[in-house]
Design a protein around this motif. Sequence first.
Motif, short mmCIF file in Angstrom:
data_model
loop_
_atom_site.label_atom_id
_atom_site.label_comp_id
_atom_site.label_asym_id
_atom_site.label_seq_id
_atom_site.Cartn_x
_atom_site.Cartn_y
_atom_site.Cartn_z
N ASP A 1 0.96 -1.06 -0.31
CA ASP A 1 0.06 -0.50 0.33
C ASP A 1 0.65 0.76 0.14
OD1 ASP A 1 -2.28 1.61 0.63
OD2 ASP A 1 -3.76 0.35 1.50
N LEU B 1 -1.39 -9.78 -2.55
CA LEU B 1 -2.10 -9.38 -2.43
C LEU B 1 -2.41 -9.53 -4.01
CD1 LEU B 1 -4.18 -7.42 -1.48
CD2 LEU B 1 -3.01 -5.93 -2.78
N SER C 1 -10.20 -9.37 2.61
CA SER C 1 -10.73 -8.04 2.72
C SER C 1 -12.05 -7.85 1.97
CB SER C 1 -9.42 -7.24 2.50
OG SER C 1 -8.16 -6.99 3.34
N GLU D 1 -13.53 -5.01 0.84
CA GLU D 1 -12.70 -4.03 0.37
C GLU D 1 -13.79 -2.54 0.64
OE1 GLU D 1 -11.32 -2.54 -3.53
OE2 GLU D 1 -10.51 -0.93 -3.05
N ASN E 1 -9.62 -9.10 7.02
CA ASN E 1 -9.75 -7.74 7.19
C ASN E 1 -10.32 -6.69 7.13
OD1 ASN E 1 -7.60 -5.53 7.62
ND2 ASN E 1 -7.21 -5.47 5.52
N PRO F 1 -11.17 -3.25 5.86
CA PRO F 1 -10.14 -1.75 5.88
C PRO F 1 -11.11 -1.11 5.51
CG PRO F 1 -10.21 -3.78 3.80
CD PRO F 1 -11.52 -3.90 4.98
N THR G 1 -11.27 1.14 3.77
CA THR G 1 -10.52 1.73 2.38
C THR G 1 -10.10 3.44 2.43
OG1 THR G 1 -11.33 -0.21 1.67
CG2 THR G 1 -10.06 1.76 -0.31
N HIS H 1 -7.13 -1.92 9.04
CA HIS H 1 -6.87 -1.65 7.69
C HIS H 1 -7.25 -0.19 7.45
CE1 HIS H 1 -4.23 -1.58 3.66
NE2 HIS H 1 -5.28 -0.86 3.77
N HIS I 1 -7.58 4.01 6.71
CA HIS I 1 -6.62 4.60 5.46
C HIS I 1 -6.63 6.71 6.35
CE1 HIS I 1 -4.86 3.16 2.42
NE2 HIS I 1 -5.71 2.35 2.73
#
Length: 522
Positions: free
Chosen positions: A15, A75, A141, A143, A169, A171, A173, A204, A206
């Motif tokens: 990432d 990934l 994940s 997303e 996971n 995320p 995003t 995860h 951002h």
Amino acid sequence: MAADKITIFDTTLRDGEQSPGCSMNTSEKLEVARALVELGVDVIEAGFPIASPGDFEAVQQIAREFGDRAVICGLARCRKDDVDRAWQALQDAPQKRIHVFLATSSIHREHKLKMDKAQIVKTAVDMVRRAVDYCPDVEFSPEDAARTEPDFLCEVVEKTIQAGATTVNIPDTVGYAVPSHFKHVIEHLKKNVSNIKQAVISCHCHDDLGLAVANSLAAVEAGARQVECTVNGLGERAGNAALEEIVMALKTRHDYYRCQTSINTKKLYPTSHLVSNITGMKVQRNKAIVGQNAFAHEAGIHQHGILQDVLTYEIMKPQDVGFVGTNLVLGKHSGRHAFRGRVTLLGYELDDETFQKVFDDFIDLADKKKEIYDQDIVALIENRTDETPDRWRLVSCHATAGPGTIPTATVELTGDDGKVHRDAATGGGPIEAVLHALERVIGISASLENLQIRSVSKGKDALGEVSVEVLVDGRTYRGNGVSVDIIEGSALAYLKALNKAEADRQRHQAATRPEPKETQRA
Ligand code: KIV
Ligand code: ZN
């Protein structure tokens, strides 16, 4: 009660590397992977193998070299070719993980994937099964999970665990979540997914709203036991949760979280420095944990308090994160022994050959500069531990400039033929003249995308660190140079970047050169 272990999943090489201006070549990725292993991360997401042959090669080499010291992860989108390629890159690692992802939010389903909920579930389940056939350690994940309808998120998570995912996971995003909301997302999964105990919950986050670390910690509070993060918070757009902040929050507030990690926190600062040097992404001065001001106390009232008792204003010890301040350490008369002791204290282990080079540089510097600070020593070490083999080396560099003159430079380089090559050029200023002269000797044309000069420590005689970013044949190369003379520093930095470009050119020529006839027949 024993503290719960939080798995630190580092995605600096995937990432982080994906973000503009942060791309790394394979040898740089290997250097970062080595630092991550020494830092003690549990999982290294080494790249996205299907993205390019370069990504594949880097994941494969990291898997082969470091797969016995950390889990190496690759990934894959929910496509057969992606999963197969990830497996091919990872298969030689003793510890490996395939990370499969598919978007689940309505906005992604409708506008990006054009799939309905049933198709999403089926595709995710099929690809998790495919990954599980290769490897028992599989992460899934969904997303954009933070914007996914909670009940649909539960359905996807439950079915992918049933299909064999061992880590799920979650995320955020687009960095949309806020801590109480994100905590609730994890709690909802724990309450409503029947088989949730069969998998590790990961987060995860951002940093679009500046909340990535806060959201990750909220997820830990709710029961997440893996955190995905990057060194210096690198990553798409505003970046990911910063590894060093997560780790130090968990350590400093152990009383609250009752969790531990396997990170050697004394390596946080050197690792941050290395990643910053390699990617060219400077760390802001007031960045938590690893910024230059993170442990600086300017206000008189703070200084007074600190002198009475450090706990008045300091919640962490700078040594605990391997922080390098400006402590006056050594001078011209400091011996080899004292110098080696300081290098070790700063967290570096150098082989004898590298140590000798750094020590020689130190002696040279001590001739020019009275007081040598820890930061100077770090700059000298990093200058010598850049692993790219150099085809061209700087012998001399001379520039003249000033009002009413034409800025002119002459440079002398030794090539790998052992001979000295020299040329001269003019420019708008002395640095431009030097850069043109270097290009003339090497026979390469590059465009300069960025050049930054900063002083490594304090004082008018401080070492200057020059960082450049150049574009050659459509590819970006970075170089750093340190010297008390910024013209020489610029020449060294530019030469480093041009050497990398030259090495790539040679590799490319070797790969495309036709084989000799005898071999072709055999
Ligand atoms: O931000 C994101 O959703 C991702 C996934 C691939 C995990 O990076
Ligand atoms: Zn991401």
